[in-house]
Structure formats: structure tokens, C-alpha cells
Design a protein around this motif. Structure first.
Motif, short mmCIF file in Angstrom:
data_model
loop_
_atom_site.label_atom_id
_atom_site.label_comp_id
_atom_site.label_asym_id
_atom_site.label_seq_id
_atom_site.Cartn_x
_atom_site.Cartn_y
_atom_site.Cartn_z
N PRO A 732 9.36 -2.60 -14.05
CA PRO A 732 8.95 -2.22 -12.70
C PRO A 732 7.44 -2.00 -12.59
O PRO A 732 6.78 -1.61 -13.55
N VAL A 733 6.92 -2.26 -11.40
CA VAL A 733 5.56 -1.90 -11.03
C VAL A 733 5.61 -1.22 -9.67
O VAL A 733 6.49 -1.52 -8.86
N MET A 734 4.71 -0.32 -9.47
CA MET A 734 4.60 0.36 -8.18
C MET A 734 3.51 -0.33 -7.37
O MET A 734 2.34 -0.34 -7.77
N LEU A 735 3.89 -0.92 -6.26
CA LEU A 735 2.90 -1.55 -5.38
C LEU A 735 2.35 -0.50 -4.43
O LEU A 735 3.10 0.12 -3.66
N TRP A 736 1.05 -0.28 -4.50
CA TRP A 736 0.42 0.70 -3.61
C TRP A 736 0.33 0.09 -2.21
O TRP A 736 -0.29 -0.95 -2.01
N VAL A 737 0.95 0.75 -1.26
CA VAL A 737 1.00 0.26 0.12
C VAL A 737 -0.10 0.96 0.91
O VAL A 737 0.06 2.08 1.39
N ASP A 738 -1.25 0.30 1.00
CA ASP A 738 -2.39 0.91 1.69
C ASP A 738 -2.21 0.81 3.19
O ASP A 738 -1.53 -0.09 3.71
N SER A 739 -2.83 1.72 3.90
CA SER A 739 -2.68 1.79 5.35
C SER A 739 -3.21 0.55 6.05
O SER A 739 -2.65 0.11 7.06
N PHE A 740 -4.28 -0.04 5.54
CA PHE A 740 -4.89 -1.19 6.21
C PHE A 740 -3.95 -2.39 6.21
O PHE A 740 -3.63 -2.96 7.25
N ASN A 741 -3.50 -2.78 5.02
CA ASN A 741 -2.63 -3.94 4.95
C ASN A 741 -1.24 -3.65 5.50
O ASN A 741 -0.60 -4.53 6.09
N ASN A 742 -0.77 -2.44 5.34
CA ASN A 742 0.56 -2.10 5.84
C ASN A 742 0.64 -2.27 7.35
O ASN A 742 1.63 -2.82 7.87
N HIS A 743 -0.39 -1.85 8.06
CA HIS A 743 -0.34 -1.84 9.52
C HIS A 743 -1.03 -3.02 10.18
O HIS A 743 -0.68 -3.37 11.31
N VAL A 763 9.32 -5.00 -8.19
CA VAL A 763 8.39 -4.29 -7.32
C VAL A 763 9.06 -3.08 -6.69
O VAL A 763 10.15 -3.19 -6.12
N GLN A 764 8.39 -1.96 -6.79
CA GLN A 764 8.79 -0.75 -6.09
C GLN A 764 7.64 -0.29 -5.20
O GLN A 764 6.49 -0.70 -5.40
N VAL A 765 7.93 0.55 -4.23
CA VAL A 765 6.89 1.13 -3.38
C VAL A 765 7.07 2.64 -3.39
O VAL A 765 8.17 3.15 -3.67
N PRO A 766 6.04 3.40 -3.10
CA PRO A 766 6.16 4.87 -3.10
C PRO A 766 7.16 5.34 -2.05
O PRO A 766 7.37 4.69 -1.02
N ASP A 767 7.73 6.47 -2.32
CA ASP A 767 8.63 7.08 -1.34
C ASP A 767 7.84 7.51 -0.11
O ASP A 767 6.68 7.94 -0.21
N GLY A 768 8.46 7.42 1.03
CA GLY A 768 7.83 7.85 2.26
C GLY A 768 6.60 7.02 2.58
O GLY A 768 6.54 5.83 2.28
N THR A 769 5.61 7.64 3.19
CA THR A 769 4.36 6.96 3.52
C THR A 769 3.23 7.73 2.85
O THR A 769 2.96 8.88 3.22
N GLN A 770 2.60 7.10 1.89
CA GLN A 770 1.55 7.77 1.12
C GLN A 770 0.18 7.22 1.52
O GLN A 770 0.07 6.15 2.11
N CYS A 771 -0.87 7.96 1.16
CA CYS A 771 -2.24 7.55 1.48
C CYS A 771 -3.17 8.07 0.41
O CYS A 771 -2.93 9.15 -0.16
N CYS A 772 -4.21 7.31 0.15
CA CYS A 772 -5.20 7.75 -0.84
C CYS A 772 -6.20 8.73 -0.26
O CYS A 772 -6.95 9.37 -1.00
#
Length: 990
Positions: A732-743, A763-772
């Protein structure tokens, strides 16, 4: 006769600025911010000027001198302000020639001459000359920002003076003006020309008559005390007044540090460089052994012979440069020898040179460097030496003060060993490097200027060192000038009789002592006007809470700001592959350079000129055009991180106050985007039609900027309803879902999923909606950013503890996870450890594929591309993994030396920044995109970069993940077939 400046009371800054403003002197500034910016150069010294003048034309210089003469105010000439001896700062009026008075007036390729204004940057002259196969011989390490006027002032030399001479050797004619307003053209003179000039009886004639009498009355001293070896540049170059040197007043003026006259123009000699060059690196047991080898090596007709000590290379942290160092011959010191000539003759000459070196005691090996990229990285260490050496390997501060003493090359080994013992006697340390081929050593030393005892040690050491130099027949300065750092010591080198001649020479030119007083003659004390001094009490900055911890600077924000020692690399123009400083490259204004901002922040901590601390409007305004690109954190040799300093300042400046509107709209973009995702079509309609102007005005957004369209469906919505593909055999890898590309551009993240699954990852993604928390960090909303970051690291902790990589596709967010969060979350040890764990686990897509899936075969894309490296990626990881991956794919990629795209997150959207934002992009990136062939892919991983490209050209930027996904052989979720650049615009609209 005008009274000397010492005899007149000094008027206040406002009165001086007012008089200059009414006197038609060009751009004049007497405000606290501008005066703070010019309070220091690259030396240990600090002096607050009364006003700063930036002349635009010749008459402005003459007018400014007339006003200063009337007011009895001294004048200091300044180019790039990179002087290490204190001669570019003064208490009166500073004339800065670099911004406007910087033209190439003429270039004659047949005569091999160029005529320039004093503010022209050396690299600009070199670019113009190179078009004719010529160059200017003197090439100091600051060539990307130093000015010809400054080089003339200090008699700058550089690495190739061994073959091509000092600045003095390449100056043919000068036009200057004295403090009293006499304009004189200087050059060689025959006896007949001298007699004719004296016969005229005007101011010029009287000046020449006095200088001729001085020379004729002291021929023996001029012949036996001065000009004894090439790097003897301390004091005045009176040897050029000798008849056998053709009474060359132009060369006699070179090295006078602005104390005699102000330069209006200079005509210089150009040379033809050799057709080919070769770099030979020679290893030695220590610097003393390297110095001993120099005399024998000089017989090989070298272009350059530079020395580096391991203490300097140990300071290097830039990954690609570190890699180049690690492959050098095993040694504790190295000589970089450069040969020039016909390409076919260089291999034999290199072999002969290496053989000579091997016969020297202490030689450990040699290597001929044929890769120009690697050679460039090694030379960069030498060029960055003045900055690198300001921090010792243990992180302690080191300072100039004994910066560039020189001895005849045959004396170098003896001098260096005794100098090392002298350091030990005073319990001091320093990294040695320099022009070994000419006996000139540079060193920064860990003086402690914060205590009375440390300052006393400094004075005692430089006094002993001056006596050591005199005993070896050397010169206190080998190219940087005497300034305040060494002028007081000149009697130890020359004795009182020669110093008296220097005083007479100064009095002939400047009887009012109006030009740079205290330099060379009648000197200021070597330990006066110190930038860091135990006699000055800093302003107590006591915020209720702290933003960043500044561990590297012992938690001291003032110490962090004084990392800037003034070498001025941030003033480098574009086209050199570095990022810093984008706004300076547009405005050419000192206040917009990293150095100018650091000066203001430091002065804010001192409270003398900038008196209102964190509430300072001068600092706020100077930081306004900082793009927070983080380029300086990598490109600055001493690691000044203005993006972090800006965040810290904004945090305190707006604490408990209403912020600019853009801080609420752009700073809170991740949260606002989540709201917009519930009704994207309505939001897009509002931001694309007539209400858009109202939205922009209320949101602090420039009306000329298009607001990016929100995607109809976010990436997370798409991902959470899909079925994983591939076998996931790599784990597994965690794909960081950034706000820019996500939206805004979810197709980028979808492409990332396709590539990762094709490469065998689950591929996994973080739980909920995360932000750096990046948008809150850049706007200085650090309390919010800290809360957001704490939630993020807590959410990802289980994955990190399980050893799962976190893959980021948006470089700015990846950089924040790697660098900002560990600093921001410096509270309890548990959270700090989690943040560091996340930083260590975060990788780019290319890093993951190159290092953790090395056996995976990426699809072939046999096509050309140009790539824009995101600023934050440049600062944190570089483009090496991406280049390797593109090479494996068959892509013929060109990485643009473009610096920042100019948009830089919220910066390019904010009202008041549009023009600078666009101008930054227009320097390299946007023209390159427009001129690229239609079959050329435009690679840009950063959302800001792609947005700038889309809004300012008719092309669309492509993320590396998209390029790979479109070429995958099997149908995927991101794209079913390989797409060409001509269809990328349509892809972005889907």
C-alpha cells in the motif's frame, strides 16, 4: 572653499532627502525602510545612511554630489553591496548605481573594448561580449550580481586572474567626477600629454600636476613598496603613476574604494577565451600540503588554481552538489586546476599536470572532470564559498574580518600553517578556501561579536594576522579592499611613510574628505560600527506566542535574520537555474531582494531605525512582494528562509487585528473549497460572470485574474466509489489528496492512481479530509495551521507507523509535509515525532517510482518536453528523480532555468501583485511555453504553474502523472489512450 565634511554639522535624514529630492538627483529615499536596507553590505559593519539616491542618468550623479557638497554630507558609492570590508556602507548619502545607471554604452568587437556605466552587472557584460566570442577577464565569484563599478572600486580579481589579470589590468579608461564636481577622463598619459594638461591650468590640470609631483617625488617608494606581486591590492595603487607604467591614472584609481572620485563610465578591455577547458581536481592530505604544491603547478599555464578545505565542503547540504563532492578523490583538501587551449591538447596537458601533483608531498590523487554538469556543481561550491563559510559544520556563526589576505605563492604554505596556528592560539576556527594559485586565501572565522571579550579577541587576532602577513611580504587584502576591516592595519604592512603618501594622494583628489571617509586613510577603528555588537541593546520582541521554533538559530529570530551576511546571491538575474528572488528579478529594487528583506527584519529586532517591532509597516511593505517561493531556503548559501520569516512576521503583525481580505479568501481556501464542492456549478457561474468582479474585489483578488473553476466532482468523491485495480503486489501507499487537485484538477490525482496501480501499488487515501495547512502558513495564520497540521499527522500516524509511503502530487503540499509541519508542530514530543515521521515518509511520485519500483517499466513517450520545476520542489527535493524517470520513458526533456512561475499560490491572485506575478513568468517560462513546438509536452507538476501557463498562454501544462497515465498500454481511469499536447487543453476542461 567648501568646508570639510567633518567641520559641518550633519543635517537630519529628512532634510537631506528633501534637498536631494528638490535637486533633480534621480530616485531619492530617506524613509526608515530604505535606510535600513542599505545599513550593511557583506561585511561585519553597519552604518545607517541619511538617504539613498538611485541615479538614472549622468546628470543625477553630478546633481547629487552638488547637494551633498553644499550640505557637507559624505557620499558612499555602491554597486551590488557585496563588499566584505565595509566600504559600501556610510553615514551620509549612498549612491546606488545598480538599479538604473547600469547600461552597456558601447561594445567594439574589433577593438575588443566595452564602455559601461558603473552599475552594469558583470554577467550582463559577459552575455553581451560572448555574442562576439569575448569576455571580461576578471570574474569574481559574485559575477552574477557584482557591478563593474564595484569591481573597479575593490580591484576585484576572481578565479581566472591567474591568466587574465585583475580588474585594474583590464581597465583602459575611466570618466569620473570628484566630490567638488570636477569631471575628468583618465587613462594612460605620456609626458607630453601631462605637460599639455598642466599648461591648461584648469581643475583637471591642477589635479594632474599635483599627482605628477607626488609621483616624481617618491619614485623609489613607488617602485620598491608597491605592486610587488599581483594580489597586493591594499592601499592605493600608486605604482601606476610611475613613468614606466605610463602614468596611468585610470589604473591608479582602481581599488580606491570610492574614496577619490565617483565613476561615471568605464572603458574596459575584452579578451578571447580559449576554445576548450578542462578541470582537474587534485586531492591533498591538508590545505598546507595543497599550498606547498602550488609553485610547481604554476608552470603548467593554468587558467585557474583554486583551493578548498574539507571544512568548507562539509557545510554543503544541497543534494546534487553533495553527490558531486562525495565522488572527489579522497582528501582533506583539494585544488581545482583549470586548463585552457585546443581541445585535442588538453588530455595530455591534464596528464602532465596530474603527474606534477603526484610528485608533491601529501597528494592523495587526481581526477579529470569531463562532465560539464558535474564540473559546474563543483565550481559552484567555490562560488558559494563566501556564503557557505558563514556557518561552520556545527552550525555556529562565522564572519569576515580576515577575508582575503594574500602572499606571494611561494610563501603560501608557510603562511597558511602559521595562520592555522594563530587561529588555534586565539581559540578560533574557520574554513579556508581561495585563489591558491595567487596566494590569496579567504576565510570566515567564528568571532563572537556579542561579548566584550569576543570583540577584543577579534581586534587582537586581526592585529596579529596583519603582522604575520607583513612578515611574509604579503597584502592585507588580495581583492576585496581594505574598507573598515583592514584600513587601520595598513601601517603594519606599509609603515608610516607609505601611509603618508596614501593620505597625500587622497587629499589631492578629495580635500574635503567627502567621499567614503574613514576608508584606507584616516581610518575608522577595525572594531567600530560592528553589525553585531555588545554595546547595542536589541528591541525586546516579546510576542505572547511564537510561530516557528527556529531551532537552527537557537530559537532566536534576530539570529535567524542575521544569517544574511550580504553576499547578495538573491540579486542574481534570471536564466541561471536558481529560483530566488523572483520579485527582485522583476523590480531590481533592493527592498525586494531576500537580502533587503532580511536587513529590514534584522533592523526591526534592533529597534534603532525600525522602531515599532512586529507592527512595522516598513517590514510589512517590504515583505509584500515576497512570493513565499522558498527558493532562498535552497539557493541562499546561508539558508535564509524568507518564506518562513514572512509567515512569522505576518503571524505577529496581524495578531488580534483585521487581516487583508485575501488572507481570509486565499488563506482559508481549503475550507472554502469544501463548501464550494457542494455546489460547484453555482460557484463557477458566480466567479465567471458579472458577479465575478464583486467577488474578486471583496476577496482581495486582482480583477485581471481568472478564478479557477471548481471541478464538478472532487477526486475524493470519485475515489471512494471506485474499485481498486491491479494486484497491489508492491504493497500500500498513501496518496496525499491536496486541496488544489482535489477540488480544481482531480484528473491529476486520478492519473496518479492509474500510474501507482500500474506500478503495482495499492492506493489508499487519508481518512476524512486532511490538509497540510500551507495556505494558512503562507498568510501567517499559524495557530490555525498548527491545528490543521496536528489533525493531519494524527490521522496519518497509523499508516506511517506501518511503513507506508505518503505520495504527494502537489509539490507545495509535499514540501509543507516535509519541512513546515515538523517545524510548526514543535510542541509536545509525541506530536513532533509524528510530524518528523510523516516528513520522512513523504515522497514525490517520481521518487517512489525511481527508488521503490526500480524494476517497473514506465511507458515509452518518445517526445520532447519542457519542464517547469515548482519552487517548493526546487527547495526541498529537486528535479533529479523526475529527470531520471523521464529519461527511462524516452522523453527528451529540457528543464527550464526559469525560476518561479510568478503565480506562487495566493501571491499572484492578490490585488497589487498581478504585474509582478506576470512579469516573473514572462522572464523565462511563458516565452518558452509559447515558443515550444506543438508536439512538445509542457510539464508542470505545480497547480500554480499550470494555472499561470493556462491563463497567460494558449497551452496547457501537464502533470508528470498525466503524461505517464496517458501513455499506459491498458485502458485506465485517467485516460484510455496516449494524448498529444494538442489535446491537452480539452483534457483540462473535461
Amino acid at each position: 572653499m567648501t568646508a570639510t565634511v567633518q567641520d559641518l554639522g550633519s543635517p537630519d535624514a529628512a532634510a537631506v532627502a528633501d534637498a536631494l529630492g528638490r535637486g533633480n538627483c534621480g530616485e531619492v529615499a530617506g524613509d526608515a525602510g530604505r535606510r535600513a536596507q542599505y545599513s550593511a553590505d557583506a561585511s561585519n559593519y553597519r552604518r545607517i545612511p541619511l538617504a539613498v539616491v538611485l541615479p538614472r542618468e549622468r546628470q543625477h550623479v553630478l546633481n547629487a554630489l552638488a547637494v551633498c557638497r553644499r550640505l557637507g554630507v559624505p557620499v558612499t558609492s555602491r554597486g551590488a553591496g557585496t563588499s566584505t570590508s565595509g566600504q559600501a556602507v556610510g553615514p551620509g548619502v549612498v549612491l546606488d548605481f545598480s538599479r538604473y545607471f547600469n547600461r552597456l554604452l558601447a561594445l567594439d568587437p574589433q577593438a575588443r573594448t566595452a564602455t559601461v556605466q558603473p552599475g552594469i552587472v558583470l554577467d550582463d557584460l559577459q552575455r553581451a561580449a560572448s555574442g562576439h566570442g569575448l569576455l571580461f577577464g576578471a570574474d569574481p565569484s559574485t559575477h552574477s550580481r557584482c557591478t563593474l563599478g564595484g569591481m573597479i572600486g575593490n580591484n576585484a580579481c576572481g578565479s581566472h586572474s591567474l591568466a587574465w589579470g585583475r580588474t585594474a589590468d583590464n581597465v583602459l579608461e575611466l570618466e569620473v567626477v570628484t566630490y567638488r564636481g570636477t569631471v575628468v577622463r583618465l587613462g594612460e598619459m605620456t609626458q607630453q600629454e601631462i605637460d599639455e594638461a598642466i599648461a591648461v591650468g584648469d581643475d583637471r590640470g591642477r589635479l594632474i600636476a599635483s599627482l605628477h609631483r607626488l609621483a616624481q617625488g617618491n619614485l623609489a617608494a613607488l617602485r620598491t613598496k608597491l605592486g610587488q606581486f599581483p594580489r597586493q591590492v591594499s592601499g592605493y595603487a600608486l605604482e601606476h603613476l610611475l613613468p614606466e607604467r605610463r602614468f596611468n591614472l585610470a589604473r591608479a584609481l582602481v581599488g580606491s574604494e570610492g574614496t577619490l572620485a565617483v565613476i561615471l563610465s568605464a572603458t574596459v578591455r575584452l579578451i578571447s577565451p580559449p576554445p576548450a577547458r578542462a578541470l582537474i581536481v587534485l586531492g591533498f592530505q591538508d590545505s598546507g600540503a595543497a599550498a606547498d604544491a602550488v609553485p610547481a603547478l604554476l608552470s603548467h599555464r593554468l587558467l585557474a588554481l583554486e583551493g578548498l578545505d574539507q571544512a568548507l565542503t562539509d557545510i554543503v547540504t544541497r543534494p546534487e552538489t553533495r553527490a558531486a563532492i562525495d565522488t572527489l578523490p579522497a582528501a582533506r583538501a583539494w585544488l581545482f586546476a583549470e586548463l585552457g587551449g585546443a581541445e585535442d591538447e588538453l588530455p595530455l596537458r591534464a596528464t602532465e599536470l596530474a603527474e606534477t601533483a603526484r610528485q608533491a608531498t601529501g597528494c592523495t590523487g587526481s581526477e579529470v572532470i569531463t562532465d560539464p554538469v558535474r564540473a559546474g556543481r563543483l565550481w559552484r561550491i567555490r562560488e558559494d564559498g563566501a556564503g557557505l563559510a558563514t556557518r561552520l559544520p556545527d552550525g555556529s556563526e562565522a564572519w569576515p574580518g580576515w577575508e582575503d589576505a594574500a602572499v606571494p605563492p611561494g610563501q603560501l604554505g608557510s603562511y597558511l600553517r602559521q595562520f592555522t596556528r594563530l587561529l588555534e592560539q586565539h581559540d578560533l576556527q574557520g574554513a579556508v578556501y581561495g585563489h591558491f594559485g595567487e596566494g590569496c586565501l579567504h576565510v570566515r572565522i567564528n568571532f563572537d561579536f556579542t561579548t566584550e571579550q569576543g570583540t577584543a579577541v577579534f581586534r587582537a587576532f586581526v592585529t596579529d594576522a596583519a603582522q604575520l602577513i607583513a612578515a611574509h611580504g604579503g597584502s592585507l587584502s588580495g581583492e576585496h579592499g581594505d574598507g573598515q576591516a583592514r584600513s587601520e592595519l595598513l601601517p603594519l604592512m606599509y609603515g608610516p611613510d607609505v601611509v603618508a603618501l596614501f593620505e597625500e594622494f587622497k587629499d589631492i583628489w578629495d580635500p574635503d574628505n567627502g567621499l567614503n571617509p574613514g576608508m584606507i586613510v584616516r581610518p575608522l577603528p577595525v572594531d567600530g560600527n560592528l553589525r553585531v555588537s555588545p554595546h547595542r541593546t536589541p528591541l525586546p520582541l516579546t510576542p505572547l506566542s511564537k510561530g516557528f521554533p527556529f531551532h537552527a538559530d537557537d530559537g532566536d529570530f534576530a539570529k535567524a535574520t542575521r544569517r544574511c551576511v550580504g553576499v547578495g546571491k538573491c540579486r542574481t538575474a534570471a536564466h541561471r537555474g536558481d529560483v530566488m528572488c523572483p520579485s527582485y528579478r522583476v523590480t531590481l529594487d533592493e527592498k525586494d531582494s531576500t537580502r533587503g528583506r532580511a536587513r529590514l527584519l534584522y533592523e526591526m529586532t534592533q529597534g534603532e531605525v525600525i522602531t515599532d517591532g512586529w507592527r512595522s509597516t516598513e517590514v510589512r511593505d517590504a515583505l509584500d512582494l515576497c512570493l513565499s517561493c522558498k527558493g532562498c531556503s535552497a539557493d541562499c548559501p546561508v539558508g535564509v528562509d524568507m518564506a518562513t520569516y514572512k509567515s512569522e512576521f505576518l503571524y505577529h503583525h496581524y495578531k488580534g487585528r483585521v487581516r487583508p481580505a485575501s488572507h481570509y479568501t486565499m488563506g482559508w481556501l481549503p475550507l472554502l473549497s469544501r463548501l464550494a464542492a457542494r455546489m460547484p456549478r453555482l460557484v463557477n457561474a458566480l466567479t465567471a460572470s458579472w458577479p465575478a468582479s464583486v467577488v474578486k474585489r471583496l476577496g482581495g483578488i486582482d480583477g485581471r485574474r481568472e478564478i479557477p473553476r471548481f471541478a464538478d466532482e472532487t477526486f475524493l468523491t470519485w475515489f471512494r466509489r471506485r474499485t481498486p485495480r491491479g494486484d497491489g503486489g508492491r504493497g500500500p501507499v498513501m496518496l496525499w489528496v491536496d486541496s488544489f487537485n482535489n477540488h480544481f484538477t482531480p484528473e491529476v490525482l486520478r492519473a496518479g492512481v492509474a500510474v501507482l496501480e500500474n506500478a503495482g501499488f495499492r492506493v489508499q487515501v487519508p481518512d476524512g479530509t486532511q490538509c497540510c495547512g500551507l495556505t494558512w502558513i503562507t498568510t501567517g495564520q499559524l495557530d490555525v495551521a498548527r491545528r490543521v497540521a496536528r489533525r493531519t499527522v494524527s490521522s496519518l500516524a497509523p499508516a506511517i507507523e506501518a511503513g507506508m509511503p505518503v505520495v504527494g502530487l502537489e509539490p507545495s503540499c509535499t514540501a509543507a509535509l516535509r519541512t513546515d509541519l515538523p517545524e510548526l508542530l514543535d510542541g509536545d514530543e509525541h506530536t513532533r515525532a509524528r510530524a518528523r515521521g510523516l516528513a520522512g515518509a513523504t515522497v514525490t511520485l517520481a521518487e517512489l517510482l525511481v527508488h521503490q519500483a526500480a524494476d517497473w517499466q514506465p511507458p515509452r513517450v518518445d517526445a520532447p518536453s519542457i519542464s517547469q520545476t515548482h519552487c517548493h520542489q526546487h527547495a526541498t527535493s529537486g528535479f533529479g528523480a523526475e529527470s531520471a524517470l523521464l529519461h527511462r520513458m524516452g522523453v527528451d526533456n529540457t528543464t527550464l532555468a526559469s525560476g518561479c512561475c510568478g503565480l506562487a499560490g495566493n501571491f499572484g491572485f492578490e490585488r497589487g501583485h498581478y504585474d509582478v506575478s506576470v512579469a516573473a513568468g514572462e522572464q523565462v517560462l511563458l516565452p518558452a511555453v509559447r515558443s515550444a513546438a506543438l508536439d512538445t509536452h509542457i510539464l508542470a507538476d505545480g497547480f500554480s504553474c499550470r494555472t499561470q501557463i493556462a491563463q497567460r498562454t494558449d497551452r496547457t501544462g501537464t502533470h508528470l502523472a498525466q503524461l505517464i497515465a496517458r501513455a499506459l498500454p491498458t485502458a485506465g481511469t485517467a485516460a484510455h489512450t496516449h494524448r498529444t499536447p494538442a489535446t491537452e487543453k480539452e483534457d483540462a476542461r473535461d
